[in-house]
Write a protein that holds these residues in place. Structure first.
Motif, PDB file in Angstrom:
ATOM      1  N   LEU A 159       0.805  -1.213   0.000  1.00 55.23           N
ATOM      2  CA  LEU A 159       0.000   0.000   0.000  1.00 55.23           C
ATOM      3  C   LEU A 159       0.838   1.262   0.000  1.00 55.23           C
ATOM      4  CD1 LEU A 159      -2.821  -0.951   2.536  1.00 55.23           C
ATOM      5  CD2 LEU A 159      -3.054  -0.677   0.055  1.00 55.23           C
ATOM      6  N   ASN A 160       2.137   1.156   0.265  1.00 59.59           N
ATOM      7  CA  ASN A 160       3.008   2.326   0.327  1.00 59.59           C
ATOM      8  C   ASN A 160       3.217   2.886  -1.077  1.00 59.59           C
ATOM      9  OD1 ASN A 160       4.898   4.283   0.795  1.00 59.59           O
ATOM     10  ND2 ASN A 160       6.434   2.909   1.682  1.00 59.59           N
ATOM     11  N   PRO A 161       2.733   4.086  -1.389  1.00 56.86           N
ATOM     12  CA  PRO A 161       2.891   4.624  -2.744  1.00 56.86           C
ATOM     13  C   PRO A 161       4.304   5.061  -3.075  1.00 56.86           C
ATOM     14  CG  PRO A 161       1.859   6.255  -1.345  1.00 56.86           C
ATOM     15  CD  PRO A 161       1.991   5.011  -0.509  1.00 56.86           C
ATOM     16  N   PHE A 162       5.206   5.050  -2.097  1.00 53.75           N
ATOM     17  CA  PHE A 162       6.580   5.453  -2.344  1.00 53.75           C
ATOM     18  C   PHE A 162       7.518   4.258  -2.493  1.00 53.75           C
ATOM     19  CE2 PHE A 162       4.582   9.065  -0.257  1.00 53.75           C
ATOM     20  CZ  PHE A 162       4.931  10.086  -1.111  1.00 53.75           C
ATOM     21  N   GLU A 163       6.925   3.072  -2.674  1.00 51.63           N
ATOM     22  CA  GLU A 163       7.706   1.872  -2.971  1.00 51.63           C
ATOM     23  C   GLU A 163       7.655   1.590  -4.465  1.00 51.63           C
ATOM     24  OE1 GLU A 163       9.630   0.000  -1.235  1.00 51.63           O
ATOM     25  OE2 GLU A 163       9.254   0.783   0.776  1.00 51.63           O
ATOM     26  N   ALA A 164       8.716   0.958  -4.963  1.00 53.22           N
ATOM     27  CA  ALA A 164       8.778   0.597  -6.384  1.00 53.22           C
ATOM     28  C   ALA A 164       7.838  -0.569  -6.666  1.00 53.22           C
ATOM     29  CB  ALA A 164      10.207   0.233  -6.771  1.00 53.22           C
ATOM     30  N   MET A 165       7.096  -0.481  -7.737  1.00 51.44           N
ATOM     31  CA  MET A 165       6.213  -1.556  -8.193  1.00 51.44           C
ATOM     32  C   MET A 165       6.268  -1.602  -9.710  1.00 51.44           C
ATOM     33  SD  MET A 165       2.854  -1.317  -5.723  1.00 51.44           S
ATOM     34  CE  MET A 165       3.034  -0.950  -3.981  1.00 51.44           C
ATOM     35  N   THR A 166       5.531  -2.520 -10.290  1.00 50.00           N
ATOM     36  CA  THR A 166       5.535  -2.646 -11.743  1.00 50.00           C
ATOM     37  C   THR A 166       4.132  -2.982 -12.226  1.00 50.00           C
ATOM     38  OG1 THR A 166       6.708  -3.642 -13.615  1.00 50.00           O
ATOM     39  CG2 THR A 166       6.056  -5.114 -11.818  1.00 50.00           C
ATOM     40  N   THR A 167       3.974  -3.041 -13.540  1.00 48.89           N
ATOM     41  CA  THR A 167       2.658  -3.258 -14.138  1.00 48.89           C
ATOM     42  C   THR A 167       2.701  -4.429 -15.114  1.00 48.89           C
ATOM     43  OG1 THR A 167       3.112  -1.731 -15.964  1.00 48.89           O
ATOM     44  CG2 THR A 167       2.137  -0.804 -13.969  1.00 48.89           C
ATOM     45  N   VAL A 168       1.544  -4.775 -15.615  1.00 44.71           N
ATOM     46  CA  VAL A 168       1.428  -5.891 -16.553  1.00 44.71           C
ATOM     47  C   VAL A 168       2.207  -5.608 -17.831  1.00 44.71           C
ATOM     48  CG1 VAL A 168      -0.183  -7.203 -17.981  1.00 44.71           C
ATOM     49  CG2 VAL A 168      -0.792  -6.624 -15.624  1.00 44.71           C
ATOM     50  N   THR A 169       2.098  -4.392 -18.361  1.00 43.13           N
ATOM     51  CA  THR A 169       2.760  -4.083 -19.630  1.00 43.13           C
ATOM     52  C   THR A 169       4.274  -4.190 -19.525  1.00 43.13           C
ATOM     53  OG1 THR A 169       2.669  -1.733 -19.054  1.00 43.13           O
ATOM     54  CG2 THR A 169       0.908  -2.593 -20.429  1.00 43.13           C
ATOM     55  N   VAL A 170       4.834  -3.778 -18.415  1.00 41.46           N
ATOM     56  CA  VAL A 170       6.291  -3.858 -18.237  1.00 41.46           C
ATOM     57  C   VAL A 170       6.745  -5.316 -18.263  1.00 41.46           C
ATOM     58  CG1 VAL A 170       8.192  -3.403 -16.656  1.00 41.46           C
ATOM     59  CG2 VAL A 170       6.395  -1.694 -16.981  1.00 41.46           C
ATOM     60  N   LYS A 171       6.012  -6.196 -17.606  1.00 42.90           N
ATOM     61  CA  LYS A 171       6.404  -7.599 -17.564  1.00 42.90           C
ATOM     62  C   LYS A 171       6.186  -8.292 -18.904  1.00 42.90           C
ATOM     63  CE  LYS A 171       8.094  -7.594 -13.566  1.00 42.90           C
ATOM     64  NZ  LYS A 171       9.574  -7.680 -13.455  1.00 42.90           N
ATOM     65  N   ILE A 172       5.239  -7.827 -19.685  1.00 41.86           N
ATOM     66  CA  ILE A 172       5.087  -8.383 -21.032  1.00 41.86           C
ATOM     67  C   ILE A 172       6.350  -8.118 -21.834  1.00 41.86           C
ATOM     68  CG2 ILE A 172       3.841  -8.122 -23.215  1.00 41.86           C
ATOM     69  CD1 ILE A 172       1.314  -7.619 -21.615  1.00 41.86           C
ATOM     70  N   VAL A 173       6.871  -6.905 -21.733  1.00 38.55           N
ATOM     71  CA  VAL A 173       8.093  -6.560 -22.454  1.00 38.55           C
ATOM     72  C   VAL A 173       9.270  -7.382 -21.949  1.00 38.55           C
ATOM     73  CG1 VAL A 173       9.728  -4.711 -22.944  1.00 38.55           C
ATOM     74  CG2 VAL A 173       7.285  -4.232 -22.967  1.00 38.55           C
ATOM     75  N   SER A 174       9.417  -7.476 -20.629  1.00 34.42           N
ATOM     76  CA  SER A 174      10.570  -8.180 -20.063  1.00 34.42           C
ATOM     77  C   SER A 174      10.545  -9.675 -20.374  1.00 34.42           C
ATOM     78  CB  SER A 174      10.625  -7.961 -18.550  1.00 34.42           C
ATOM     79  OG  SER A 174       9.500  -8.538 -17.914  1.00 34.42           O
ATOM     80  N   GLN A 175       9.354 -10.269 -20.430  1.00 33.95           N
ATOM     81  CA  GLN A 175       9.272 -11.707 -20.703  1.00 33.95           C
ATOM     82  C   GLN A 175       9.587 -12.035 -22.157  1.00 33.95           C
ATOM     83  OE1 GLN A 175       9.203 -12.099 -17.222  1.00 33.95           O
ATOM     84  NE2 GLN A 175       8.648 -14.085 -18.041  1.00 33.95           N
ATOM     85  N   LEU A 176       9.429 -11.078 -23.049  1.00 33.14           N
ATOM     86  CA  LEU A 176       9.681 -11.325 -24.470  1.00 33.14           C
ATOM     87  C   LEU A 176      10.996 -10.739 -24.941  1.00 33.14           C
ATOM     88  CD1 LEU A 176       6.124 -10.679 -25.972  1.00 33.14           C
ATOM     89  CD2 LEU A 176       7.233 -12.876 -25.553  1.00 33.14           C
ATOM     90  N   THR A 177      11.809 -10.235 -24.024  1.00 30.48           N
ATOM     91  CA  THR A 177      13.091  -9.629 -24.382  1.00 30.48           C
ATOM     92  C   THR A 177      14.200 -10.672 -24.332  1.00 30.48           C
ATOM     93  OG1 THR A 177      12.383  -7.498 -23.496  1.00 30.48           O
ATOM     94  CG2 THR A 177      14.741  -7.821 -23.831  1.00 30.48           C
ATOM     95  N   GLY A 178      15.023 -10.693 -25.376  1.00 30.19           N
ATOM     96  CA  GLY A 178      16.146 -11.618 -25.417  1.00 30.19           C
ATOM     97  C   GLY A 178      15.807 -12.907 -26.143  1.00 30.19           C
ATOM     98  N   ASP A 179      16.826 -13.750 -26.294  1.00 31.15           N
ATOM     99  CA  ASP A 179      16.656 -15.040 -26.959  1.00 31.15           C
ATOM    100  C   ASP A 179      16.186 -16.067 -25.946  1.00 31.15           C
ATOM    101  OD1 ASP A 179      17.414 -14.194 -29.472  1.00 31.15           O
ATOM    102  OD2 ASP A 179      19.544 -14.461 -29.060  1.00 31.15           O
ATOM    103  N   THR A 180      14.884 -16.234 -25.859  1.00 35.57           N
ATOM    104  CA  THR A 180      14.297 -17.183 -24.921  1.00 35.57           C
ATOM    105  C   THR A 180      13.549 -18.263 -25.681  1.00 35.57           C
ATOM    106  OG1 THR A 180      12.329 -15.803 -24.732  1.00 35.57           O
ATOM    107  CG2 THR A 180      14.072 -15.429 -23.121  1.00 35.57           C
ATOM    108  N   ASP A 181      13.318 -19.352 -25.015  1.00 34.55           N
ATOM    109  CA  ASP A 181      12.563 -20.456 -25.611  1.00 34.55           C
ATOM    110  C   ASP A 181      11.108 -20.037 -25.732  1.00 34.55           C
ATOM    111  OD1 ASP A 181      11.483 -22.766 -26.474  1.00 34.55           O
ATOM    112  OD2 ASP A 181      12.052 -23.989 -24.739  1.00 34.55           O
ATOM    113  N   PHE A 182      10.651 -19.876 -26.965  1.00 29.66           N
ATOM    114  CA  PHE A 182       9.313 -19.348 -27.189  1.00 29.66           C
ATOM    115  C   PHE A 182       8.233 -20.322 -26.734  1.00 29.66           C
ATOM    116  CE2 PHE A 182       5.721 -17.667 -29.635  1.00 29.66           C
ATOM    117  CZ  PHE A 182       5.900 -16.314 -29.398  1.00 29.66           C
ATOM    118  N   ALA A 183       8.585 -21.574 -26.538  1.00 25.18           N
ATOM    119  CA  ALA A 183       7.589 -22.559 -26.118  1.00 25.18           C
ATOM    120  C   ALA A 183       7.525 -22.717 -24.610  1.00 25.18           C
ATOM    121  CB  ALA A 183       7.888 -23.912 -26.765  1.00 25.18           C
ATOM    122  N   SER A 184       8.371 -21.997 -23.858  1.00 23.81           N
ATOM    123  CA  SER A 184       8.389 -22.149 -22.409  1.00 23.81           C
ATOM    124  C   SER A 184       7.298 -21.296 -21.770  1.00 23.81           C
ATOM    125  CB  SER A 184       9.759 -21.739 -21.853  1.00 23.81           C
ATOM    126  OG  SER A 184       9.946 -20.344 -22.005  1.00 23.81           O
TER     127      SER A 184
END
Length: 479
Positions: free
Chosen positions: A418-443
């Protein structure tokens, strides 16, 4: 031959067909345009459309099918035993395409050793996911040769089809030919095709997300995805101990969006009321474009503003003295900056909606003795409220889909806090991070991006549908 040169040649062929068809039509009536069924320009346009439309359609289909066909051919001939340890054929094909592009860019000869190719690619800045091997180099050369051959066939087929179409249009041109009817039907078909692109694109996006999300849920329990409070992906192997709960990401998305709307809605709404009801024409003509400039600023600039200015300011002035945190990246940072970005969305839409309220309602209220502020508070705003709510929901959809401001302003920590001064993230950011780099597309660690995208799509679609419903209800009530 590059695509740009091919387009220029097609344009030249189309121009030639235009001139020849127009000239033949006039020649058939001894130069007297009054004896033609249609205006001369329609005969020329018939030649132009007949030459270019089939050729461009073939080019579009060819450009879509060619990479798929080449990939399938190279994959079929690649020795499975030559795959690197822990690698997949899809990852190897990524390297094959990079090597082929690098060899093309360097205009390298076909006969190259692995060492020579590695040196050439390294000097060209081509980074590979694995070490270059003889099998990868051979596949890249096959890919390169196949692409060159198919490009040659494509150029010949497209140009021949354009010439045949133009010649056919010229041959059937005469004074009695109903060129105007043919051209208008052709333009109608082109307009329908253009209108269908948006529908088909949306359908393709939805189907691709559903298909890949289905593959994800075959490997990962949907209950763990939707109800787990832990987001901890691991790329050590296929599903290697990953915890992929969406709740922390949804919380961060909704928390940041809520703060953004708390900032944007009052400021945007008050600005809209002032501009529509109080501001003079000169001030309005200056102030409204200045507010709308905010909508044209790239989101990466907002992100840098959050990272360099707003984040450190909030940390030093509020968070650190109150003991709420020591990080410049926080929910409050991203929410405030995103709220500033959303001000023109709320302001412009609300301004248009308020101006649409009939003047008779204002005059009636003032005629009954109400003041200007009472008229705004008790008549105009209630009349425009459903439209304003629709504008707010559209702004909320924009906030939920934002990425760059969150990356630079809120950090990448997935947590429920609930602390608004803590770092958090969103769905869109994790979509980018999960598809970045050479990863196994079937995993599941990669396929989870499609499940996240589908969830986000459903949320934003629901908000848009709700906004449209409210606006339509408003129109039925006040028209």
């Amino acid at each position: 031959m590059t695509i740009s040169w091919l387009f220029l040649i097609l344009l030249a062929v189309g121009t030639m067909a235009f001139l020849m068809a127009r000239g033949r039509a006039l020649a058939s009536v001894d130069g007297d345009a009054r004896n033609l069924h249609s205006l001369p320009i329609y005969y020329g346009l018939n030649g132009l459309l007949t030459a270019l439309t089939p050729a461009l359609a073939l080019l579009a289909v060819w450009l879509i099918v060619q990479p798929i066909a080449i990939d399938a051919s190279v994959k079929g001939s690649f020795p499975i035993g030559a795959l690197p340890e822990g690698g997949t054929l899809d990852l190897v094909m990524s390297d094959v395409r990079r090597v082929a592009d690098g060899l093309d860019a360097a205009d390298a000869p076909d006969a190259l050793s692995v060492e020579e190719a590695a040196t050439l690619l390294g000097s060209g800045g081509v980074a590979l996911g694995t070490t270059l091997t003889t099998e990868v180099l051979t596949a890249a050369q096959q890919y390169r040769d196949s692409r060159s051959t198919m490009n040659l066939f494509m150029v010949v087929a497209v140009l021949v089809l354009a010439l045949i179409g133009g010649a056919w249009a010229v041959m059937r041109t005469n004074g009695d030919f109903r060129a105007r009817n043919v051209v208008e039907r052709g333009v109608l078909v082109l307009l329908i095709a253009a209108a269908s692109i948006a529908v088909l694109t949306t359908l393709g996006i939805v189907l691709s997300m559903i298909f890949e999300a289905t593959n994800f849920f075959r490997q990962y329990q949907w209950t763990d995805f939707f109800f787990s409070t832990t987001w901890k992906p691991s790329f050590s192997g296929r599903g290697g101990g990953s915890e992929l709960g969406i709740l922390p990401l949804l919380w961060g998305t909704l928390y940041i969006s809520f703060i953004a709307l708390v900032v944007a809605v009052p400021i945007g709404l008050f600005a809209a009321i002032y501009l529509s009801e109080y501001a003079g024409p000169k001030f309005r003509s200056l102030a409204k474009p200045m507010i709308e400039i905010l909508a044209g600023i790239p989101t990466i600039v907002y992100g840098l503003f959050a990272l360099v200015t707003v984040g450190p300011l909030l940390r030093d002035a509020i968070a650190s003295p109150l003991g709420l945190g020591n990080s410049a990246s926080s929910v409050m940072t991203a929410g405030l900056v995103m709220g500033v970005m959303l001000i023109p969305f709320v302001s412009s839409l609300s301004d248009d909606i308020i101006n649409a309220v009939p003047q008779a309602m204002r005059d009636g209220s003032l005629g009954l003795g109400a003041t200007k502020s009472e008229t705004i508070r008790q008549v105009i705003v209630p009349a425009a409220l459903p439209g304003i709510v629709g504008a707010v929901l559209l702004a909320a959809s924009r906030a939920i889909g934002e990425t760059m401001i969150v990356v630079l302003g809120a950090g990448a920590a997935a947590r429920l806090d609930l602390n608004p001064f803590e770092a958090m993230t969103t769905v869109t950011v994790k979509i980018v991070s999960q598809l970045t780099g050479d990863t196994d597309f079937a995993s599941p660690e990669t396929l989870v991006a499609f499940a996240l995208g589908l969830t986000l799509f459903v949320i934003t679609l629901g908000l848009n549908v709700l906004a449209l419903y409210i606006v339509r209800k408003y129109r039925e009530q006040y028209e």
